[in-house]
Motif scaffolding. Sequence first.
Motif, PDB file in Angstrom:
ATOM      1  N   ALA A  64       0.817  -1.217   0.063  1.00 34.40           N
ATOM      2  CA  ALA A  64       0.111   0.021   0.048  1.00 34.40           C
ATOM      3  C   ALA A  64       0.830   1.220  -0.029  1.00 34.40           C
ATOM      4  N   ALA A  65       2.169   1.363   0.640  1.00 34.15           N
ATOM      5  CA  ALA A  65       3.182   2.397   0.753  1.00 34.15           C
ATOM      6  C   ALA A  65       3.603   2.441  -0.560  1.00 34.15           C
ATOM      7  N   ILE A  66       3.647   1.448  -1.410  1.00 35.90           N
ATOM      8  CA  ILE A  66       4.242   1.710  -2.714  1.00 35.90           C
ATOM      9  C   ILE A  66       3.176   2.098  -3.733  1.00 35.90           C
ATOM     10  N   GLY A  67       1.778   1.934  -3.538  1.00 38.87           N
ATOM     11  CA  GLY A  67       0.821   2.686  -3.958  1.00 38.87           C
ATOM     12  C   GLY A  67       0.837   4.051  -3.749  1.00 38.87           C
ATOM     13  N   GLY A  68       1.059   4.457  -2.498  1.00 42.54           N
ATOM     14  CA  GLY A  68       1.301   5.831  -2.306  1.00 42.54           C
ATOM     15  C   GLY A  68       2.243   6.335  -3.052  1.00 42.54           C
ATOM     16  N   VAL A  69       3.480   5.873  -3.087  1.00 47.23           N
ATOM     17  CA  VAL A  69       4.476   6.305  -3.945  1.00 47.23           C
ATOM     18  C   VAL A  69       4.168   6.698  -5.347  1.00 47.23           C
ATOM     19  N   PHE A  70       3.299   5.606  -5.860  1.00 46.19           N
ATOM     20  CA  PHE A  70       2.832   5.959  -7.328  1.00 46.19           C
ATOM     21  C   PHE A  70       2.024   6.988  -7.573  1.00 46.19           C
ATOM     22  N   PHE A  71       1.010   7.032  -6.549  1.00 39.79           N
ATOM     23  CA  PHE A  71       0.156   8.272  -6.568  1.00 39.79           C
ATOM     24  C   PHE A  71       0.842   9.661  -6.466  1.00 39.79           C
TER      25      PHE A  71
END
Length: 155
Positions: free
Chosen positions: A48-55
């Motif tokens: 989920a934190a990697i998803g935050g980086v993508f956002f």
Amino acid sequence: MNQGYIQASRALMIIAIVFGTFGLVATLAGMQCSKIGGENYVLKGRIAAIGGVFFLLQGICIMIAVSWYAANITQQFFDQFYPGTKYEFGEGLYIGWSSATLAIGGGLCLMCACSFTTPSEKIAYPYQPSSRGHMLSTVAMSQSVPSNYGKNAYV
């Protein structure tokens, strides 16, 4: 007439769409309610934190593209010798700035909420007793404590 910045802005917006898609997939996979990754909540938090980086990357790409385009519109608008069509700010630029701000804010919130903790730092869910005053259990009925309610008391 050099319009290369328009092509670069388009490329940045396409890259932003790709980052947003990867961010959405990673965030959905990293949610605790999803079955992906099993019960490993540390791994889910990292996904989920990697998803935050993508956002966050998506928001930065959108902000660069929209701001660059707006700067060129402003420069051409105030140039008295510009021979082409002069444009003004429109709804598309404001929507772009708003979406970039929301993507950056959402990415930062995801990155802060999904901190990288070890399994020993994981806080268990608090016990919540049932509303009827007795504990629901998966133990067979013969081993459980008899309750004050008969079989006809349940709905």
